[in-house]
Design an enzyme around this catalytic site. Structure first.
Site: not given
Ligand code: SAM
Length: 278
Positions: A155, A162
């Site tokens: 998710d 990142p």
């Protein structure tokens, strides 16, 4: 004076939402985290200027990310979530009584804190006794973890910053190793309307690692183009053949989007999506 938020998805298109006020805004160690009160979609989590989730349409995304793999796996007990800082995925997971343990690896504690403070409808289960939070990089975590998960749910935010390496071959190979011999991975894989290359590349990588890979989709109004895709990558179970329709029909909790028909319909791809994965 009117205030508007807009997210440019591609140079010539985007979404704009009228804003009542800014509830939270902070530059964390990794990204800019904001929570905005919108006129039409309730509160909205925005990361680096990209819509992550809104109170009004988040149910579609979180129900489809969770219930499709969980109702396909016959005995989902140990679950890993990578990302998921708003808490919506965990909220849907805890509805399943047979799940014994949920581990979530979220890189940015500020997302968790902001969601706990301003998005109680999503983050309400982040103190559930079956839940364990690890603040860390999902890329590093799967490198050092072992084959113990039944389902892994990616998710993540969009494949930038990142989250960039969360769509890489090395990452998915490590995810494969972290899954039990009959494990399932699902991942949000962006929009088939504007991110064709992301979907084609991710699907190709997964096909080289997993024996069964299928794409499914759902409409998410506040995501780019409003049409969103998910990858279902499985070591054994097929989401249409092994789908336990009795369990899904007999579910003991309410949903607003997911049901046994939607589960199957989501894999009936329109022609242009079929072409992406042919
Ligand atoms: N539903 C949203 C979507 O589809 O864009 C994503 C939900 S959630 C807010 C995405 C989360 O992934 C963010 O909280 C972000 O901090 C986290 N994240 C990004 N890169 C990560 C990484 N390498 N490891 C762990 N979490 C990461």
């Amino acid at each position: 004076m009117e205030m508007w938020f807009y997210e440019k998805h591609i140079p010539g298109a985007g979404i704009c939402l009228k804003i009542k006020k800014t509830l939270y805004s902070k530059k964390s160690k990794y990204q800019e985290v904001q929570i905005l009160e919108t006129e039409e979609f309730g509160r909205m989590l925005v990361i680096d200027g990209m819509v992550m989730t809104t109170e009004r349409d988040e149910f579609i995304y979180h129900e489809m990310l969770v219930h499709v793999p969980i109702f396909t796996h016959p005995n989902p007990e140990n679950i890993l979530v990578i990302g998921g800082g708003d808490g919506g995925t965990v909220r849907e997971l805890v509805e399943h009584r047979d799940i014994k343990k949920i581990t979530m690896v979220e890189i940015d504690k500020d997302v968790i804190d902001a969601s706990k403070k301003f998005l109680p409808g999503l983050s309400g289960q982040l103190n559930n006794p079956r839940f364990k939070l690890i603040i860390g990089d999902g890329i590093k975590y799967v490198k050092s973890s072992t084959g113990k998960f039944d389902v892994i749910i990616l998710d993540s935010s969009d494949p930038v910053g990142p989250a960039k390496e969360l769509f890489s071959r090395d990452f998915f190979k490590n995810v494969y190793r972290c899954l039990k011999p009959d494990g399932i991975l699902v991942a949000q894989t962006e929009t088939p309307f504007m991110d064709k290359e992301v979907i084609k590349k991710t699907y190709k990588i997964l096909k080289k690692i997993f024996p069964l890979v299928k794409l499914y989709f759902a409409p998410i109004p506040t995501y780019p183009s409003g049409m969103w895709s998910f990858a279902f990558a499985s070591k054994k179970y097929d989401p249409l053949v092994n789908f336990d329709i009795e369990r899904a029909m007999d579910k003991k909790f309410p949903t607003k989007y997911y049901n046994e028909d939607v589960h199957r319909g989501a894999f009936m791809l329109p022609e242009f999506m079929k072409r992406l994965v042919r």
